[in-house]
Design a protein around this motif. Structure first.
Motif, PDB file in Angstrom:
ATOM      1  N   THR A 136      -3.057  -4.099   9.306  1.00 30.63           N
ATOM      2  CA  THR A 136      -1.794  -4.378  10.231  1.00 30.63           C
ATOM      3  C   THR A 136      -2.773  -6.062  10.782  1.00 30.63           C
ATOM      4  O   THR A 136      -1.837  -6.667  11.482  1.00 30.63           O
ATOM      5  CB  THR A 136      -1.770  -3.627  11.055  1.00 30.63           C
ATOM      6  N   ALA A 137      -3.773  -5.865  10.166  1.00 31.07           N
ATOM      7  CA  ALA A 137      -4.635  -8.401  10.712  1.00 31.07           C
ATOM      8  C   ALA A 137      -3.763  -9.132  10.004  1.00 31.07           C
ATOM      9  O   ALA A 137      -4.114 -10.008  10.186  1.00 31.07           O
ATOM     10  CB  ALA A 137      -5.588  -7.650  11.382  1.00 31.07           C
ATOM     11  N   GLY A 138      -3.410  -8.381   9.113  1.00 31.14           N
ATOM     12  CA  GLY A 138      -2.751  -9.498   7.829  1.00 31.14           C
ATOM     13  C   GLY A 138      -4.495  -9.711   6.831  1.00 31.14           C
ATOM     14  O   GLY A 138      -3.688 -10.506   5.866  1.00 31.14           O
ATOM     15  N   VAL A 139      -5.127  -9.052   6.999  1.00 28.42           N
ATOM     16  CA  VAL A 139      -6.131  -8.644   5.670  1.00 28.42           C
ATOM     17  C   VAL A 139      -5.632  -7.957   4.460  1.00 28.42           C
ATOM     18  O   VAL A 139      -5.622  -7.382   4.693  1.00 28.42           O
ATOM     19  CB  VAL A 139      -7.679  -8.493   6.392  1.00 28.42           C
ATOM     20  N   GLU A 140      -6.181  -8.879   3.019  1.00 30.54           N
ATOM     21  CA  GLU A 140      -5.410  -8.546   1.571  1.00 30.54           C
ATOM     22  C   GLU A 140      -6.577  -7.298   1.766  1.00 30.54           C
ATOM     23  O   GLU A 140      -7.585  -7.043   2.090  1.00 30.54           O
ATOM     24  CB  GLU A 140      -5.360  -9.396   1.312  1.00 30.54           C
ATOM     25  N   VAL A 141      -6.049  -6.071   0.715  1.00 29.23           N
ATOM     26  CA  VAL A 141      -6.946  -5.509   0.681  1.00 29.23           C
ATOM     27  C   VAL A 141      -5.814  -4.795  -0.994  1.00 29.23           C
ATOM     28  O   VAL A 141      -4.664  -4.360  -1.273  1.00 29.23           O
ATOM     29  CB  VAL A 141      -6.889  -3.989   1.575  1.00 29.23           C
ATOM     30  N   CYS A 142      -7.227  -4.857  -1.622  1.00 29.25           N
ATOM     31  CA  CYS A 142      -6.751  -4.365  -2.709  1.00 29.25           C
ATOM     32  C   CYS A 142      -7.054  -2.933  -3.443  1.00 29.25           C
ATOM     33  O   CYS A 142      -7.811  -2.643  -2.637  1.00 29.25           O
ATOM     34  CB  CYS A 142      -7.335  -5.480  -4.137  1.00 29.25           C
ATOM     35  N   SER A 143      -5.994  -2.536  -4.099  1.00 31.59           N
ATOM     36  CA  SER A 143      -5.628  -0.624  -4.224  1.00 31.59           C
ATOM     37  C   SER A 143      -7.486  -0.762  -5.087  1.00 31.59           C
ATOM     38  O   SER A 143      -7.172   0.614  -5.578  1.00 31.59           O
ATOM     39  CB  SER A 143      -4.684  -0.691  -5.460  1.00 31.59           C
ATOM     40  N   SER A 144      -7.603  -1.632  -5.954  1.00 27.78           N
ATOM     41  CA  SER A 144      -9.289  -0.647  -6.069  1.00 27.78           C
ATOM     42  C   SER A 144      -9.837  -0.598  -4.958  1.00 27.78           C
ATOM     43  O   SER A 144     -10.783   0.249  -5.071  1.00 27.78           O
ATOM     44  CB  SER A 144      -9.606  -2.307  -7.131  1.00 27.78           C
ATOM     45  N   SER A 145      -9.844  -0.860  -4.055  1.00 26.43           N
ATOM     46  CA  SER A 145     -10.457  -0.449  -3.071  1.00 26.43           C
ATOM     47  C   SER A 145     -10.385   0.584  -2.704  1.00 26.43           C
ATOM     48  O   SER A 145     -11.064   1.609  -1.503  1.00 26.43           O
ATOM     49  CB  SER A 145     -10.491  -0.888  -1.752  1.00 26.43           C
ATOM     50  N   PHE A 146      -8.977   1.593  -3.420  1.00 30.36           N
ATOM     51  CA  PHE A 146      -9.164   2.928  -2.968  1.00 30.36           C
ATOM     52  C   PHE A 146      -9.902   3.980  -4.117  1.00 30.36           C
ATOM     53  O   PHE A 146     -10.027   5.298  -3.203  1.00 30.36           O
ATOM     54  CB  PHE A 146      -7.908   3.176  -2.836  1.00 30.36           C
ATOM     55  N   VAL A 147     -10.437   3.463  -4.565  1.00 28.14           N
ATOM     56  CA  VAL A 147     -11.635   4.346  -5.205  1.00 28.14           C
ATOM     57  C   VAL A 147     -12.772   4.267  -4.466  1.00 28.14           C
ATOM     58  O   VAL A 147     -13.711   4.327  -4.102  1.00 28.14           O
ATOM     59  CB  VAL A 147     -11.673   3.148  -6.631  1.00 28.14           C
ATOM     60  N   GLY A 148     -13.437   6.217  -4.825  1.00 27.39           N
ATOM     61  CA  GLY A 148     -13.875   6.304  -4.418  1.00 27.39           C
ATOM     62  C   GLY A 148     -14.117   8.324  -3.523  1.00 27.39           C
ATOM     63  O   GLY A 148     -15.064   8.422  -2.195  1.00 27.39           O
ATOM     64  N   SER A 149     -12.505   7.876  -3.266  1.00 23.27           N
ATOM     65  CA  SER A 149     -11.682   9.222  -2.157  1.00 23.27           C
ATOM     66  C   SER A 149     -10.355   9.347  -2.854  1.00 23.27           C
ATOM     67  O   SER A 149      -9.609   8.715  -3.312  1.00 23.27           O
ATOM     68  CB  SER A 149     -11.953   9.004  -0.639  1.00 23.27           C
ATOM     69  N   PRO A 150      -9.641  10.999  -2.400  1.00 24.34           N
ATOM     70  CA  PRO A 150      -8.869  11.285  -2.914  1.00 24.34           C
ATOM     71  C   PRO A 150      -8.064   9.751  -2.509  1.00 24.34           C
ATOM     72  O   PRO A 150      -8.554  10.066  -0.734  1.00 24.34           O
ATOM     73  CB  PRO A 150      -8.802  12.628  -2.708  1.00 24.34           C
ATOM     74  N   SER A 151      -6.164  10.349  -2.445  1.00 28.35           N
ATOM     75  CA  SER A 151      -5.750   8.547  -1.160  1.00 28.35           C
ATOM     76  C   SER A 151      -4.285   9.478  -1.664  1.00 28.35           C
ATOM     77  O   SER A 151      -4.077  10.262  -3.296  1.00 28.35           O
ATOM     78  CB  SER A 151      -5.919   7.792  -2.336  1.00 28.35           C
ATOM     79  N   VAL A 152      -3.767   9.883  -0.761  1.00 26.44           N
ATOM     80  CA  VAL A 152      -2.151   9.960  -0.348  1.00 26.44           C
ATOM     81  C   VAL A 152      -1.847   8.624   0.038  1.00 26.44           C
ATOM     82  O   VAL A 152      -1.547   8.223   1.328  1.00 26.44           O
ATOM     83  CB  VAL A 152      -2.335  11.244   0.999  1.00 26.44           C
ATOM     84  N   LEU A 153      -0.765   7.918  -1.418  1.00 25.00           N
ATOM     85  CA  LEU A 153      -0.204   6.163  -0.334  1.00 25.00           C
ATOM     86  C   LEU A 153       1.391   7.109  -0.867  1.00 25.00           C
ATOM     87  O   LEU A 153       2.209   7.739  -1.850  1.00 25.00           O
ATOM     88  CB  LEU A 153      -0.260   5.824  -2.311  1.00 25.00           C
ATOM     89  N   MET A 154       1.718   6.999   0.444  1.00 24.11           N
ATOM     90  CA  MET A 154       3.530   7.273   0.699  1.00 24.11           C
ATOM     91  C   MET A 154       3.986   5.740   0.902  1.00 24.11           C
ATOM     92  O   MET A 154       3.983   4.841   2.174  1.00 24.11           O
ATOM     93  CB  MET A 154       2.809   8.204   2.544  1.00 24.11           C
ATOM     94  N   PHE A 155       4.766   5.367   0.006  1.00 22.70           N
ATOM     95  CA  PHE A 155       5.686   4.118   0.329  1.00 22.70           C
ATOM     96  C   PHE A 155       7.055   4.715   0.845  1.00 22.70           C
ATOM     97  O   PHE A 155       7.636   5.499   0.598  1.00 22.70           O
ATOM     98  CB  PHE A 155       6.384   3.648  -1.168  1.00 22.70           C
ATOM     99  N   TYR A 156       6.633   4.017   2.508  1.00 22.85           N
ATOM    100  CA  TYR A 156       7.900   4.271   3.430  1.00 22.85           C
ATOM    101  C   TYR A 156       9.458   2.990   3.564  1.00 22.85           C
ATOM    102  O   TYR A 156       8.482   1.726   3.192  1.00 22.85           O
ATOM    103  CB  TYR A 156       7.727   5.337   4.287  1.00 22.85           C
ATOM    104  N   ARG A 157      10.318   3.098   3.579  1.00 21.51           N
ATOM    105  CA  ARG A 157      10.882   1.835   3.506  1.00 21.51           C
ATOM    106  C   ARG A 157      11.134   1.270   4.604  1.00 21.51           C
ATOM    107  O   ARG A 157      11.039   0.182   4.994  1.00 21.51           O
ATOM    108  CB  ARG A 157      12.395   2.648   3.728  1.00 21.51           C
TER     109      ARG A 157
END
Length: 285
Positions: A136-157
């Motif tokens: 939300t601050a505009g800082v880039e987040v790479c999906s590789s940072s999701f490793v380390g815990s299970p993730s629930v990714l919800m792509f919404y419109r």
């Protein structure tokens, strides 16, 4: 482009038919025909307005009988007087009712359906591809940072989609149960940052609210909807492109455990499904 124009013009047209029918009923003439036209044109706008105001409905059945059947019945009622049943009739009412039925059927069986093919990039059992989002601050987040815990990714419109908002509300109600399983919830949309910030403030849950700038991640993953925004929403700052609703669950190593790629924006997984997937993986591990 066709669907963008269709949904906006259809809603306006059905509301106009309802208005004409109410006016005609007020004059007291050809009651059955115009009651049928009202019954044919009103169910879908009522459903859409209910979704928009309440944000309690996150899914329907694919065939949407609660709307289709009353609309069809209204079309029949509007035509009956022309067959000598129920007093004088109106050809205009019958035509408007039939057009309303055609519009509703087009909405249910054409507009609501994406015609998507399963994304090869999101196949169960393979690693989640790398892509870049923004917080939300505009800082880039790479999906590789999701490793380390299970993730629930919800792509919404986007915030404009009431079914998406209801689905997020459902998963927010489960956040303690998801957290107990070590899962992180990441909500992704190509909408403007301001809208995502408003959404984060509205729910106030420890989720990652992320923006897919220019729909780049969705395009790379094969889940983009290039002309998925109804005409007119550009005035609210939305781009014409969006994403097809998709839920991806990964384990702590980034391996995809589940990918729900619904082919109908009104048909979405129950939130308890996410818990079952995580529990089944934990039991298997």
């Amino acid at each position: 482009m066709g669907k963008r124009v269709f949904i906006t013009s259809m809603v306006l047209a059905l509301n106009a038919v309802s208005g004409v029918a109410i006016w005609q009923l007020g004059t007291g003439g050809m009651v059955l025909s115009w009651f049928g036209a009202l019954m044919a044109s009103l169910p879908l706008p009522l459903a859409l307005n209910y979704w928009l105001v309440s944000k309690r409905t996150s899914r329907t059945s694919a065939g949407f009988p609660l709307v289709v059947w009353p609309t069809a019945a209204g079309s029949v009622l509007a035509a009956l007087p022309l067959l000598g049943v129920g007093g004088p009739g109106s050809w205009l009412a019958a035509v408007l009712a039939a057009a309303s039925l055609g519009s509703v059927l087009a909405y249910v069986y054409w507009y609501s359906v994406f015609g998507r093919a399963p994304s090869a990039a999101l196949a169960v059992g393979q690693r989640l591809p790398q892509f870049v989002l923004e917080n939300t601050a505009g800082v880039e987040v790479c999906s590789s940072s999701f490793v380390g815990s299970p993730s629930v990714l919800m792509f919404y419109r986007g915030n404009w989609c009431p079914l998406c908002m209801a689905q997020i509300k459902e998963i927010a109600a489960l956040y303690r149960e998801l957290d107990a399983r070590g899962a992180k919830v990441r909500l992704v949309s190509p909408q403007p940052h301001d809208n995502t910030q408003q959404l984060a403030a509205r729910f106030d849950v420890p989720f990652d609210f992320l923006v897919d700038r220019d729909n780049r991640a969705a395009t790379a993953l094969g889940i983009a909807s290039p002309d998925g925004i109804p005409v007119g929403l550009e005035l609210m700052g939305y781009e014409t492109q969006t994403v097809m609703p998709t839920v991806v669950i990964t384990d702590a190593e980034g391996t995809i455990l589940m990918c729900d790629e619904t082919d109908n924006y009104r048909v979405r997984p129950e939130p308890e499904t996410f818990l079952r997937v995580l529990d089944a993986h934990a039991a298997g591990a």
